[in-house]
Design a protein around this motif. Sequence first.
Motif, short mmCIF file in Angstrom:
data_model
loop_
_atom_site.label_atom_id
_atom_site.label_comp_id
_atom_site.label_asym_id
_atom_site.label_seq_id
_atom_site.Cartn_x
_atom_site.Cartn_y
_atom_site.Cartn_z
N UNK A 180 0.83 -1.20 0.00
CA UNK A 180 0.00 0.00 0.00
C UNK A 180 0.87 1.25 0.00
N UNK A 181 1.94 1.25 0.78
CA UNK A 181 2.83 2.41 0.78
C UNK A 181 3.45 2.61 -0.61
N UNK A 182 3.87 1.52 -1.23
CA UNK A 182 4.46 1.61 -2.56
C UNK A 182 3.48 2.20 -3.57
N UNK A 183 2.20 1.77 -3.49
CA UNK A 183 1.21 2.26 -4.45
C UNK A 183 0.89 3.73 -4.20
N UNK A 184 0.78 4.12 -2.93
CA UNK A 184 0.50 5.52 -2.62
C UNK A 184 1.64 6.40 -3.14
N UNK A 185 2.88 5.96 -2.92
CA UNK A 185 4.01 6.75 -3.39
C UNK A 185 4.05 6.81 -4.92
N UNK A 186 3.65 5.72 -5.58
CA UNK A 186 3.61 5.71 -7.04
C UNK A 186 2.57 6.71 -7.55
N UNK A 187 1.40 6.74 -6.90
CA UNK A 187 0.36 7.69 -7.30
C UNK A 187 0.84 9.13 -7.13
#
Length: 219
Positions: free
Chosen positions: A83-90
Amino acid sequence: MTTCGLCERDLEDGYLCAGCTLATARRLDRMPKLFVELGLHLAPAPRPLGERVTTSPAEAPLPLNEAVLDLRIGGIVLVLESWRSDVQAVRSWGEPAVEGSVDRRVLVAARWLAMSIEWIAASYPAAGDLAREVREMEGAILSIVGEKQERGARLGHCPAVYDDGVECGAVLRLAPGEKSVTCRWCDTVWPPSTWPDLKTLIDHDEKEEPCPSESSPAA
């Protein structure tokens, strides 16, 4: 007009309501402590007294609790870090650094998500899925470690109303050390600024003296 991705209440904007935002932040804050406590339950549960089981060496029981292993080794940390990785990607921030022990990685990922929860609630389309998975993960942990929190002072029945007009009705308690009242049934949060209104609503409901319902949440 949108709806909260977790409780489906109507929102003027964003993806999580204030109550679900705070409840998710609280769950993320608790996650590292629950993760450590989970490690104390790695040993399998003892067999009931009187139960005798004969096994061959090849059929001997595993020395560790598989459910705990699934959560401790991979389950929790991978969910939080993904989830952290996806938020940072967004947010176009690139991949986060992953290092240290599993305990440390859980702490870092949970803390980062908790610190970013306001942005997530306001601007992250998958906020509801994130909040739901964190809630389900906490529930899986608590099903193993048990709920050991003090019950706290009983305030009355939650007056929050669902979209269909049905009142929640669960028992509200103010746990020791807590600064807000949170309904453990519907996740509605009542900060101190709302306590006068909350008391008025509770007092009004108690004067109405509704008949008990079998479907009402228990204390």
